[in-house]
Motif scaffolding. Sequence first.
Motif, PDB file in Angstrom:
ATOM      1  N   ASP A 243       0.821  -1.215   0.000  1.00 32.08           N
ATOM      2  CA  ASP A 243       0.000   0.000   0.000  1.00 32.08           C
ATOM      3  C   ASP A 243       0.851   1.260   0.000  1.00 32.08           C
ATOM      4  O   ASP A 243       0.330   2.356  -0.251  1.00 32.08           O
ATOM      5  CB  ASP A 243      -0.938   0.020   1.215  1.00 32.08           C
ATOM      6  CG  ASP A 243      -1.946  -1.116   1.198  1.00 32.08           C
ATOM      7  OD1 ASP A 243      -2.163  -1.698   0.115  1.00 32.08           O
ATOM      8  OD2 ASP A 243      -2.512  -1.423   2.273  1.00 32.08           O
ATOM      9  N   ASP A 244       2.129   1.113   0.285  1.00 30.82           N
ATOM     10  CA  ASP A 244       3.039   2.263   0.308  1.00 30.82           C
ATOM     11  C   ASP A 244       3.967   2.264  -0.904  1.00 30.82           C
ATOM     12  O   ASP A 244       5.020   2.908  -0.890  1.00 30.82           O
ATOM     13  CB  ASP A 244       3.869   2.248   1.602  1.00 30.82           C
ATOM     14  CG  ASP A 244       4.433   3.626   1.964  1.00 30.82           C
ATOM     15  OD1 ASP A 244       3.737   4.629   1.721  1.00 30.82           O
ATOM     16  OD2 ASP A 244       5.569   3.686   2.493  1.00 30.82           O
ATOM     17  N   ILE A 245       3.574   1.504  -1.921  1.00 32.30           N
ATOM     18  CA  ILE A 245       4.364   1.415  -3.161  1.00 32.30           C
ATOM     19  C   ILE A 245       3.464   1.781  -4.329  1.00 32.30           C
ATOM     20  O   ILE A 245       2.365   1.247  -4.462  1.00 32.30           O
ATOM     21  CB  ILE A 245       4.939   0.001  -3.349  1.00 32.30           C
ATOM     22  CG1 ILE A 245       5.856  -0.359  -2.176  1.00 32.30           C
ATOM     23  CG2 ILE A 245       5.685  -0.111  -4.675  1.00 32.30           C
ATOM     24  CD1 ILE A 245       6.351  -1.786  -2.189  1.00 32.30           C
ATOM     25  N   THR A 246       3.929   2.687  -5.164  1.00 27.98           N
ATOM     26  CA  THR A 246       3.154   3.142  -6.320  1.00 27.98           C
ATOM     27  C   THR A 246       3.852   2.729  -7.611  1.00 27.98           C
ATOM     28  O   THR A 246       5.053   2.988  -7.775  1.00 27.98           O
ATOM     29  CB  THR A 246       2.988   4.664  -6.306  1.00 27.98           C
ATOM     30  OG1 THR A 246       2.360   5.055  -5.079  1.00 27.98           O
ATOM     31  CG2 THR A 246       2.132   5.138  -7.484  1.00 27.98           C
ATOM     32  N   VAL A 247       3.095   2.078  -8.476  1.00 26.81           N
ATOM     33  CA  VAL A 247       3.627   1.691  -9.784  1.00 26.81           C
ATOM     34  C   VAL A 247       2.930   2.555 -10.836  1.00 26.81           C
ATOM     35  O   VAL A 247       1.707   2.494 -10.986  1.00 26.81           O
ATOM     36  CB  VAL A 247       3.388   0.199 -10.072  1.00 26.81           C
ATOM     37  CG1 VAL A 247       3.984  -0.177 -11.432  1.00 26.81           C
ATOM     38  CG2 VAL A 247       4.005  -0.665  -8.972  1.00 26.81           C
ATOM     39  N   ALA A 248       3.695   3.361 -11.567  1.00 28.93           N
ATOM     40  CA  ALA A 248       3.143   4.253 -12.584  1.00 28.93           C
ATOM     41  C   ALA A 248       2.824   3.483 -13.860  1.00 28.93           C
ATOM     42  O   ALA A 248       3.234   2.330 -14.035  1.00 28.93           O
ATOM     43  CB  ALA A 248       4.122   5.380 -12.878  1.00 28.93           C
ATOM     44  N   GLU A 249       2.086   4.122 -14.743  1.00 33.58           N
ATOM     45  CA  GLU A 249       1.713   3.476 -16.008  1.00 33.58           C
ATOM     46  C   GLU A 249       2.929   3.084 -16.831  1.00 33.58           C
ATOM     47  O   GLU A 249       2.885   2.114 -17.589  1.00 33.58           O
ATOM     48  CB  GLU A 249       0.799   4.409 -16.815  1.00 33.58           C
ATOM     49  CG  GLU A 249      -0.578   4.600 -16.200  1.00 33.58           C
ATOM     50  CD  GLU A 249      -1.474   5.445 -17.090  1.00 33.58           C
ATOM     51  OE1 GLU A 249      -1.046   5.806 -18.207  1.00 33.58           O
ATOM     52  OE2 GLU A 249      -2.611   5.742 -16.671  1.00 33.58           O
ATOM     53  N   SER A 252       7.449   2.610 -13.787  1.00 38.31           N
ATOM     54  CA  SER A 252       8.348   3.124 -12.756  1.00 38.31           C
ATOM     55  C   SER A 252       7.707   2.949 -11.384  1.00 38.31           C
ATOM     56  O   SER A 252       6.488   2.990 -11.230  1.00 38.31           O
ATOM     57  CB  SER A 252       8.666   4.601 -13.003  1.00 38.31           C
ATOM     58  OG  SER A 252       7.487   5.379 -12.968  1.00 38.31           O
ATOM     59  N   VAL A 253       8.553   2.737 -10.392  1.00 41.59           N
ATOM     60  CA  VAL A 253       8.081   2.422  -9.041  1.00 41.59           C
ATOM     61  C   VAL A 253       8.562   3.480  -8.057  1.00 41.59           C
ATOM     62  O   VAL A 253       9.732   3.872  -8.083  1.00 41.59           O
ATOM     63  CB  VAL A 253       8.586   1.035  -8.597  1.00 41.59           C
ATOM     64  CG1 VAL A 253       8.136   0.737  -7.173  1.00 41.59           C
ATOM     65  CG2 VAL A 253       8.082  -0.046  -9.546  1.00 41.59           C
ATOM     66  N   THR A 254       7.644   3.940  -7.195  1.00 47.24           N
ATOM     67  CA  THR A 254       7.981   4.893  -6.149  1.00 47.24           C
ATOM     68  C   THR A 254       7.636   4.291  -4.798  1.00 47.24           C
ATOM     69  O   THR A 254       6.513   3.842  -4.579  1.00 47.24           O
ATOM     70  CB  THR A 254       7.211   6.207  -6.321  1.00 47.24           C
ATOM     71  OG1 THR A 254       7.489   6.754  -7.616  1.00 47.24           O
ATOM     72  CG2 THR A 254       7.608   7.216  -5.254  1.00 47.24           C
ATOM     73  N   GLY A 256       7.041   4.723  -0.787  1.00 42.51           N
ATOM     74  CA  GLY A 256       6.770   5.674   0.278  1.00 42.51           C
ATOM     75  C   GLY A 256       7.808   5.548   1.373  1.00 42.51           C
ATOM     76  O   GLY A 256       8.677   4.677   1.349  1.00 42.51           O
TER      77      GLY A 256
END
Length: 374
Positions: A243-249, A252-254, A256
């Motif tokens: 839930d603290d990890i964002t995967v962009a279209e 790329s991964v960001t 938290g």
Amino acid sequence: MSAASEPTVPTPAQVRRAPKVVLHDHLDGGLRPATVLELAAECGHELPPGSTERGAESLADWFATAADSGSLERYLETFAHTVAVMQTAPALRRVAREFVEDLLDDGVVYAEVRYAPELFVEQGLSLDDVVAAVQEGFDEAVAAAERGIVVRQLLTAMRHQARSREIAELAVAWRDRGVAGFDIAGAEAGNPPTRHLDAFDYLRRENAHFTIHAGEAFGLPSIWEALQWCGADRLGHGVRIIDDITVAEDGSVTLGRLAAYVRDKRIPLELCPASNVQTGAVASIAEHPIGLLNDLRFRVTVNTDNRLMSRTSMTAEMCSLVEAFGWTLADLRRVTVNAMKSAFLPFDERLALIDEVVKPGYAALDPTLDDAVR
């Protein structure tokens, strides 16, 4: 893996032969169905209606179906029947002995087996009696084994009860006699780990190891409290760190702040794929965050949680990940070494098992594997 070698996708037979390490496996969640039947008959415990029509086979079906509810609370209800038949020293010894025998059959070389001693005192056993009986069962199985296995106990306190300090003291009293550490378990919602700070403070003062069930059915606040307030060495499950990890279209991964901290500090995640699907933590194995977490080089470990309820084994868990994510022998070795590095065992003993058991075992399956394990 070296650039010159081709990834080896293992067959089920190879996975079964591979050495395995399990850190998250509940004693009262891994009984043989036939043993439940026999112990229930001995102690007069009434099993659910219709669950024994075909003997052990139908009882196994009942446990798996009842646990496959999408709810952690409903999943936990199935334990009423296993706990009920484990209230005497002979029953505990038998369950513990068979537990290790089944681990050996599955290729496990190191295991930490957890259970809550406070659940097994309804017929007069003391907490000390419970731990002693379990240890006797483990010792019997290890002594009779044709090949080596190292087994340690993790003593669990129930997070909705108030005996955590007492269980923590029990774990410290037994730590040179087979107990490796401490844990808290039970429904996360409404029972934050910070309720048990006294136990965790005591364990830290005693230089003792502990893990905390966190981030299974509940999200990031549970993980944050377990780490930053309680000081957990490992996360029991921890799957909601996704839930603290964002995967962009664009792929790329960001990460938290909390996810970055978990990865940077190499905090072990005791991931249990089959169980997570049953309790609704994830929708399917194919959608389980373990694939991404492994790719991002979190300290991922693979575990069974409750082999009876999830009708699983370490071989089955690993095979499901091979199928879902194309994991190779190198991936399986990585998570196995991860688990061994994260064990509550002295460093020299961990290193010996990695160098003398785990790596040679995987090299026997694929000699092209290099020694680099990240």
